[in-house]
Scaffold this motif. Sequence first.
Motif, PDB file in Angstrom:
ATOM      1  N   ARG A  81       0.818  -1.218   0.000  1.00 49.85           N
ATOM      2  CA  ARG A  81       0.000   0.000   0.000  1.00 49.85           C
ATOM      3  C   ARG A  81       0.851   1.267   0.000  1.00 49.85           C
ATOM      4  N   ALA A  82       2.072   1.168  -0.512  1.00 49.51           N
ATOM      5  CA  ALA A  82       2.939   2.341  -0.637  1.00 49.51           C
ATOM      6  C   ALA A  82       2.480   3.195  -1.806  1.00 49.51           C
ATOM      7  N   ASP A  83       2.782   4.482  -1.750  1.00 47.64           N
ATOM      8  CA  ASP A  83       2.527   5.350  -2.899  1.00 47.64           C
ATOM      9  C   ASP A  83       3.826   5.849  -3.530  1.00 47.64           C
ATOM     10  N   THR A  84       4.966   5.402  -2.972  1.00 45.18           N
ATOM     11  CA  THR A  84       6.280   5.848  -3.436  1.00 45.18           C
ATOM     12  C   THR A  84       7.238   4.667  -3.446  1.00 45.18           C
ATOM     13  N   VAL A  85       8.098   4.624  -4.459  1.00 48.65           N
ATOM     14  CA  VAL A  85       9.158   3.621  -4.465  1.00 48.65           C
ATOM     15  C   VAL A  85      10.487   4.318  -4.727  1.00 48.65           C
ATOM     16  N   VAL A  92      22.254   1.436 -15.382  1.00 44.14           N
ATOM     17  CA  VAL A  92      21.276   2.411 -15.870  1.00 44.14           C
ATOM     18  C   VAL A  92      20.029   1.732 -16.411  1.00 44.14           C
ATOM     19  N   GLU A  93      20.186   0.646 -17.133  1.00 50.45           N
ATOM     20  CA  GLU A  93      19.015  -0.010 -17.705  1.00 50.45           C
ATOM     21  C   GLU A  93      18.104  -0.570 -16.612  1.00 50.45           C
ATOM     22  N   ARG A  94      18.681  -1.171 -15.580  1.00 43.89           N
ATOM     23  CA  ARG A  94      17.853  -1.681 -14.480  1.00 43.89           C
ATOM     24  C   ARG A  94      17.116  -0.539 -13.778  1.00 43.89           C
ATOM     25  N   LEU A  95      17.832   0.534 -13.508  1.00 49.35           N
ATOM     26  CA  LEU A  95      17.234   1.675 -12.821  1.00 49.35           C
ATOM     27  C   LEU A  95      16.093   2.288 -13.626  1.00 49.35           C
ATOM     28  N   THR A  96      16.336   2.517 -14.921  1.00 51.86           N
ATOM     29  CA  THR A  96      15.331   3.214 -15.726  1.00 51.86           C
ATOM     30  C   THR A  96      14.131   2.327 -16.028  1.00 51.86           C
ATOM     31  N   THR A  97      14.361   1.051 -16.257  1.00 54.97           N
ATOM     32  CA  THR A  97      13.242   0.139 -16.501  1.00 54.97           C
ATOM     33  C   THR A  97      12.354   0.034 -15.265  1.00 54.97           C
ATOM     34  N   THR A  98      12.972  -0.048 -14.093  1.00 51.17           N
ATOM     35  CA  THR A  98      12.202  -0.133 -12.853  1.00 51.17           C
ATOM     36  C   THR A  98      11.459   1.167 -12.582  1.00 51.17           C
ATOM     37  N   ALA A  99      12.118   2.303 -12.788  1.00 49.77           N
ATOM     38  CA  ALA A  99      11.465   3.599 -12.570  1.00 49.77           C
ATOM     39  C   ALA A  99      10.268   3.766 -13.499  1.00 49.77           C
ATOM     40  N   ALA A 100      10.412   3.360 -14.747  1.00 52.39           N
ATOM     41  CA  ALA A 100       9.305   3.477 -15.699  1.00 52.39           C
ATOM     42  C   ALA A 100       8.125   2.603 -15.280  1.00 52.39           C
ATOM     43  N   GLU A 101       8.414   1.395 -14.805  1.00 50.12           N
ATOM     44  CA  GLU A 101       7.348   0.505 -14.353  1.00 50.12           C
ATOM     45  C   GLU A 101       6.618   1.104 -13.156  1.00 50.12           C
ATOM     46  N   ALA A 102       7.375   1.666 -12.210  1.00 49.97           N
ATOM     47  CA  ALA A 102       6.763   2.276 -11.031  1.00 49.97           C
ATOM     48  C   ALA A 102       5.888   3.463 -11.424  1.00 49.97           C
ATOM     49  N   ALA A 103       6.378   4.291 -12.333  1.00 53.90           N
ATOM     50  CA  ALA A 103       5.595   5.451 -12.781  1.00 53.90           C
ATOM     51  C   ALA A 103       4.328   5.005 -13.493  1.00 53.90           C
ATOM     52  N   ALA A 104       4.452   3.977 -14.318  1.00 55.34           N
ATOM     53  CA  ALA A 104       3.284   3.482 -15.044  1.00 55.34           C
ATOM     54  C   ALA A 104       2.235   2.913 -14.101  1.00 55.34           C
ATOM     55  N   ARG A 105       2.655   2.450 -12.937  1.00 52.69           N
ATOM     56  CA  ARG A 105       1.723   1.913 -11.934  1.00 52.69           C
ATOM     57  C   ARG A 105       1.145   3.013 -11.041  1.00 52.69           C
ATOM     58  N   VAL A 109       8.005   8.284  -7.919  1.00 51.70           N
ATOM     59  CA  VAL A 109       9.329   7.687  -8.087  1.00 51.70           C
ATOM     60  C   VAL A 109      10.380   8.577  -7.435  1.00 51.70           C
ATOM     61  N   TRP A 110      11.122   8.004  -6.514  1.00 54.49           N
ATOM     62  CA  TRP A 110      12.325   8.624  -5.959  1.00 54.49           C
ATOM     63  C   TRP A 110      13.472   7.852  -6.596  1.00 54.49           C
ATOM     64  N   LEU A 111      14.116   8.429  -7.587  1.00 51.54           N
ATOM     65  CA  LEU A 111      15.131   7.713  -8.367  1.00 51.54           C
ATOM     66  C   LEU A 111      16.513   8.098  -7.866  1.00 51.54           C
ATOM     67  N   GLN A 112      17.278   7.090  -7.443  1.00 47.27           N
ATOM     68  CA  GLN A 112      18.563   7.339  -6.792  1.00 47.27           C
ATOM     69  C   GLN A 112      19.629   6.357  -7.269  1.00 47.27           C
ATOM     70  N   PRO A 113      20.422   6.730  -8.266  1.00 51.41           N
ATOM     71  CA  PRO A 113      21.516   5.853  -8.692  1.00 51.41           C
ATOM     72  C   PRO A 113      22.604   5.806  -7.630  1.00 51.41           C
ATOM     73  N   THR A 114      23.134   4.609  -7.373  1.00 47.07           N
ATOM     74  CA  THR A 114      24.170   4.453  -6.346  1.00 47.07           C
ATOM     75  C   THR A 114      25.265   3.507  -6.835  1.00 47.07           C
ATOM     76  N   SER A 143       5.316  11.570 -11.573  1.00 48.12           N
ATOM     77  CA  SER A 143       5.728  12.240 -10.346  1.00 48.12           C
ATOM     78  C   SER A 143       7.097  11.685  -9.948  1.00 48.12           C
ATOM     79  N   VAL A 144       8.130  12.526 -10.021  1.00 50.12           N
ATOM     80  CA  VAL A 144       9.510  12.056  -9.845  1.00 50.12           C
ATOM     81  C   VAL A 144      10.323  13.055  -9.032  1.00 50.12           C
ATOM     82  N   ASP A 145      11.087  12.551  -8.077  1.00 49.38           N
ATOM     83  CA  ASP A 145      12.173  13.290  -7.440  1.00 49.38           C
ATOM     84  C   ASP A 145      13.463  12.562  -7.796  1.00 49.38           C
ATOM     85  N   PHE A 146      14.562  13.309  -7.876  1.00 49.73           N
ATOM     86  CA  PHE A 146      15.841  12.701  -8.237  1.00 49.73           C
ATOM     87  C   PHE A 146      16.854  12.954  -7.132  1.00 49.73           C
ATOM     88  N   SER A 147      17.463  11.871  -6.660  1.00 52.75           N
ATOM     89  CA  SER A 147      18.527  11.953  -5.666  1.00 52.75           C
ATOM     90  C   SER A 147      19.849  11.616  -6.339  1.00 52.75           C
TER      91      SER A 147
END
Length: 384
Positions: A81-85, A92-105, A109-114, A143-147
């Motif tokens: 029941r989260a509203d943010t991931v 990069v491909e793993r990060l962007t594919t996952t972020a796109a899936e989360a946004a589509a759902r 999205v709090w996107l943070q490459p590490t 809806s996106v924030d970038f860290s």
Amino acid sequence: MAETKGTRQAKGISRAQFLAGAAAVGIAGVAGRARAADASHGRGLRRRGVVYTVGAGETPGTAWSARRMRHDIRAIREELRADTVDVTGDGVERLTTTAAEAAARGLHVWLQPTLGDAPQRDILDHMAETGRFAERLRRQGASVDFSVGCEFWLFVPGILPGATALERIEHLQSGTVDWPRTLRRLAEFTAKAARTGRSVFKGNLSYAAAQSIDDPDWNLFDIVGIDYYAHFAKRSDHVRELKRYLKWGKPLAITEFGTCAYVGAPETGGMGWDVVDHDKDPAEIKGDLIRRERVQADYVGGLLDVFASMSLYGAMAFEFISADAPHRPDAPRHDLDMASYALTKVIKDRPDDPASGWHWEPKEAFHAVARRYGAAGQRTAQSQ
């Protein structure tokens, strides 16, 4: 981190691919829900999230899988029941594919490459490529924030002595650190990261700082981000500790918080994982720890209540899953899940086979988080 020898050559996903996925829920609806949530925010957390780490995986059986990721993202929204991931990790491909899936759902999205233990130039390039994708998502209505990253003193070489994160931790523990030089180098790299982030992303920019160690110039960022692993007997002490991060007059996000599922884990703070003897084959738990999921659930649930009482910008429980730390109810000495901060426990079909299939099951902490997130979501819906 899983990839330590530089950035993989990864192109991410195209705008067309993102829009195709977003069509399943309607990108206009995604943006509309995000705006409505912001408009209705009163008391309580604005962003109720969980950390979802992407990486190459340590074994063939735990290698990253788009199919498994899509299943997890659905569960984060529908079961947790989260509203943010918080999509974090490397590749990069793993990060962007996952972020796109989360946004589509419909998730924020709090996107943070590490990317860790790589040359600083590679880390900045990896960050910039991920940030460009975050900006494309934002422009498309998500809806996106970038860290720009997490605890640079630990993951970025050249700030502390040591070639790897573990070596840098050892230097910290031994006290062999030149702090004036370390803080100067940390400030220099943080400023570079902020400039890089600003150059590619035009939305809210942040950074995940370590509580009590990392003290960046928050004028560089729009949101103060803190990895919070404090242990206090009273909730009022947590409130007092967190109030010092509000002096900047900026939203405060708890970018990580949590503990492990054994007696005494909360007292260890962010070092709860350090109870595994990796010199043994297979690795095993040190000492005579007592597994107790209720310990983790009470700690995580109690902190969520604190964060909500302060109406913080957001909180991301660490973390959804730790695929390389399976639960072994049949062999407590090898129950690596005890040293995991995850809200779920991984159950392998064949415990001694590195290539074994597996599934996850919710821990008590998962249910503690889901109850609070679900109740908060209902209050938000009723106020719209």
